[in-house]
Write a protein that holds these residues in place. Sequence first.
Motif, PDB file in Angstrom:
ATOM      1  N   TYR A 235       0.849  -1.204   0.000  1.00 53.38           N
ATOM      2  CA  TYR A 235       0.000   0.000   0.000  1.00 53.38           C
ATOM      3  C   TYR A 235       0.876   1.243   0.000  1.00 53.38           C
TER       4      TYR A 235
ATOM      5  N   ASN B  28       1.177   3.976  -3.111  1.00 52.76           N
ATOM      6  CA  ASN B  28       0.692   5.332  -2.892  1.00 52.76           C
ATOM      7  C   ASN B  28       1.793   6.360  -2.684  1.00 52.76           C
ATOM      8  N   SER B  29       3.027   5.910  -2.591  1.00 51.96           N
ATOM      9  CA  SER B  29       4.118   6.883  -2.504  1.00 51.96           C
ATOM     10  C   SER B  29       4.662   7.145  -3.893  1.00 51.96           C
TER      11      SER B  29
ATOM     12  N   ASN C 284      -3.740   8.870   5.192  1.00 51.87           N
ATOM     13  CA  ASN C 284      -2.741   7.863   4.823  1.00 51.87           C
ATOM     14  C   ASN C 284      -2.197   8.058   3.415  1.00 51.87           C
ATOM     15  N   LEU C 285      -3.063   8.467   2.499  1.00 48.62           N
ATOM     16  CA  LEU C 285      -2.586   8.645   1.125  1.00 48.62           C
ATOM     17  C   LEU C 285      -1.560   9.773   1.060  1.00 48.62           C
TER      18      LEU C 285
ATOM     19  N   LYS D  18       0.302  10.788   3.584  1.00 47.22           N
ATOM     20  CA  LYS D  18       1.487  10.347   4.324  1.00 47.22           C
ATOM     21  C   LYS D  18       2.381   9.452   3.442  1.00 47.22           C
ATOM     22  N   CYS D  19       1.732   8.666   2.592  1.00 45.65           N
ATOM     23  CA  CYS D  19       2.506   7.852   1.632  1.00 45.65           C
ATOM     24  C   CYS D  19       3.177   8.756   0.588  1.00 45.65           C
ATOM     25  N   ALA D  20       2.438   9.737   0.120  1.00 46.06           N
ATOM     26  CA  ALA D  20       2.987  10.640  -0.900  1.00 46.06           C
ATOM     27  C   ALA D  20       4.215  11.381  -0.368  1.00 46.06           C
TER      28      ALA D  20
ATOM     29  N   HIS E 267       6.171  10.380   1.939  1.00 50.08           N
ATOM     30  CA  HIS E 267       7.244   9.390   1.990  1.00 50.08           C
ATOM     31  C   HIS E 267       7.922   9.267   0.618  1.00 50.08           C
ATOM     32  N   GLY E 268       7.119   9.315  -0.434  1.00 51.62           N
ATOM     33  CA  GLY E 268       7.651   9.211  -1.795  1.00 51.62           C
ATOM     34  C   GLY E 268       8.171  10.537  -2.338  1.00 51.62           C
TER      35      GLY E 268
ATOM     36  N   ASP F 228       6.639  13.224  -2.954  1.00 51.35           N
ATOM     37  CA  ASP F 228       5.712  13.623  -4.003  1.00 51.35           C
ATOM     38  C   ASP F 228       4.838  14.753  -3.443  1.00 51.35           C
TER      39      ASP F 228
ATOM     40  N   ASN G 254       2.041  16.024  -3.483  1.00 52.67           N
ATOM     41  CA  ASN G 254       0.700  15.733  -3.978  1.00 52.67           C
ATOM     42  C   ASN G 254      -0.345  16.563  -3.233  1.00 52.67           C
TER      43      ASN G 254
ATOM     44  N   ARG H  98      -4.106  15.670  -2.334  1.00 51.17           N
ATOM     45  CA  ARG H  98      -4.458  14.896  -1.147  1.00 51.17           C
ATOM     46  C   ARG H  98      -4.609  15.793   0.085  1.00 51.17           C
TER      47      ARG H  98
ATOM     48  N   LEU I 294       4.122   7.774   6.208  1.00 52.58           N
ATOM     49  CA  LEU I 294       3.759   6.359   6.348  1.00 52.58           C
ATOM     50  C   LEU I 294       4.718   5.567   5.473  1.00 52.58           C
TER      51      LEU I 294
END
Lengths: 389, 389
Positions: free
Chosen positions: A380, A384-385, B295-296, B298-300, B302-303, B305, B307, B310, B376
């Motif tokens: 996940y 999503n990253s 969460n989306l 938090k993932c972005a 991390h990447g 990104d 974004n 979101r 995340l």
Amino acid sequence: MSVTAAKGFTAAGIAAGIKENGNPDLALVVNNGPRRAAAGVFTSNRVKAAPVLWSEQVLRGGEVSAVVLNSGGANACTGPQGFQDTHATAEKVAAVLNQGGPEDHSAGEIAVASTGLIGLLLPMDKVLAGVEKAAGELSAHGGEKAAIAIKTTDSVHKTAVAEGEGWTVGGMAKGAGMLAPGLATMLVVLTTDADLESATLDKALRDATRQTFDRVDSDGCMSTNDTVLLLASGASEITPRYEEFADAVRTVCDDLARQLIGDAEGASKDIRIEVINAATEDDAVEVGRSIARNNLLKCAIHGEDPNWGRVLSAIGTTRAAFEPDALNVAINGIWVCRGGSVGEDRELVDMRYREVKITADLSAGSESAVIWANDLTADYVHENSAYSS
Amino acid sequence: MSVTAAKGFTAAGIAAGIKENGNPDLALVVNNGPRRAAAGVFTSNRVKAAPVLWSEQVLRGGEVSAVVLNSGGANACTGPQGFQDTHATAEKVAAVLNQGGPEDHSAGEIAVASTGLIGLLLPMDKVLAGVEKAAGELSAHGGEKAAIAIKTTDSVHKTAVAEGEGWTVGGMAKGAGMLAPGLATMLVVLTTDADLESATLDKALRDATRQTFDRVDSDGCMSTNDTVLLLASGASEITPRYEEFADAVRTVCDDLARQLIGDAEGASKDIRIEVINAATEDDAVEVGRSIARNNLLKCAIHGEDPNWGRVLSAIGTTRAAFEPDALNVAINGIWVCRGGSVGEDRELVDMRYREVKITADLSAGSESAVIWANDLTADYVHENSAYSS
């Protein structure tokens, strides 16, 4: 199957070039009547995409003659230009459907839905050319192709159908992330050939979504684009009893909702959270949602760890009626927590399978609710990253 | 540093054998007076661990003569036996502190705090022997060892200090997961040699935690054990002005809160979310928290990104006053969203560093708030899917 299972509908799904990888990305669903009654449910997110603002307006009239949907771009947070683009798309659909026939389609009865990245304008030359192409491919067997064209990160397309006596409800859905209450980045089109007024459709649709899509909570994130539409052609010339019809709509919604959870981005487990003996249904839903959104629990389930302490922790953050020392929790049928404390041996819990059942007994009444969620996985995070970059 | 920076306190940290790996797991902090005023703030989770229920009762008296803390087990969801164990621990502390001196310690003034797994009874033979051992090692330089003994998955121990004119506030904290509003699996002990009444301590502590620990939201999960205590010995014989004292308490809390975020389980980014131009401070906090828990997003982050869609999506789920087309969002100083739509080029955003700043401008007033969160990551999933098994 899908949106062409019911009589009176044609559909198409084509590659318009909105997606850079050339995959199908534009779907058209047309109601050929004789009736055009419709109902819609939209995201409760206050930041709404242009197509949501447009379609909410269309649905106020109670009639929809066609729906155009695109993947590859959400047309959300795109300002006045984004709204103009949605309007232009609806106008284009009306124009091509009127070609060579009576001019009985108007943009004001064309619903629009979009899904994909937020904050990007759609390539309108491709969208408008795509509408023309799709109109040329409309078919009473086009439901499957339409369902394929609305996929984003979905690994499979999703369709469902329920049969009444002489009438049918069919539908398609897309959604694989941002699944949360108040719907999701979820587009759903349901069709029926039953002959019903828009007010009846609206009631059946709201009752169904409240108990199905609204209780799917894959990752707690609510989208800007969620749209669920129900179109009735009346082509069966049958007006079913309300209960029978509502039941069929709920069956199709439930089937599609389960498919959404089963295909959630990066998930390895589908978690069925049943809250029982709640004082009210609202309490049951609030508790179920709190459990569904607890990242620590979602990680534990991924690790096949029956960590009931995290369930109690999640219940404790709600306002629901309960006494901490009267809480019982079962995981896959083993009551690992009894009376707010240690229950049966956690080693008895078998968590090898994809579906995990959590039962939370509030000992506070007789109401219940089921919420579906997914586990939290490294996949996940990876999906999503890297999604937009 | 730590809880022995202020005069009048001794502390110890030892390995009692509660943790199977033999690491330090029991800390004792003793207030040697002349005063014993104290205040405490506890988890708002309705499922409270036994030591929280006990210590809440102790704090009602407004005086605390010692605090005993253990890692290696939370003593939460352990029923009547768990509460008896907490009581027995406090009795033991009073007994050993009274040995060879005037009997001026009573269990009713001994606070207890525990952290670790939920749903397990503590090995009381080890805990009670550990209390005896810790009492023998009490020292005016023991603050560091006490801070080490309360670690669970913390990678470093956390201490902070602020100096007034002739008086001091010092503290220690532990917490690396389940960091969320209403505090966390977070144990904090603050000490001061200022001479103040418990009512004054209580006000200063609540003001400080509201703006510091309560605005740390690492993973949205609220614990059953969160405890923040403030003990005053009066040993400086100085009664500072309230504002000066409250400022020092806030400084120490802020320092410790930042250390908690910086050490959150599996995190690769610390996210500073500042909500500006909100109609009310509550609106600013609600919006900040909604962004912090997405969460989306938090993932972005991390990447790496930027974004911003979101961010808008998260803002849209709140009840705060705002108009969608008046929202502005900056990521690391680049206003990537203006007027609810595309702003500056997202390619300009540099996200290589650990700290990421998100500014959300609601254009609805003049209030603001800062919430700290983490990204995340796959590491978070790994740590939390394997924690108890």
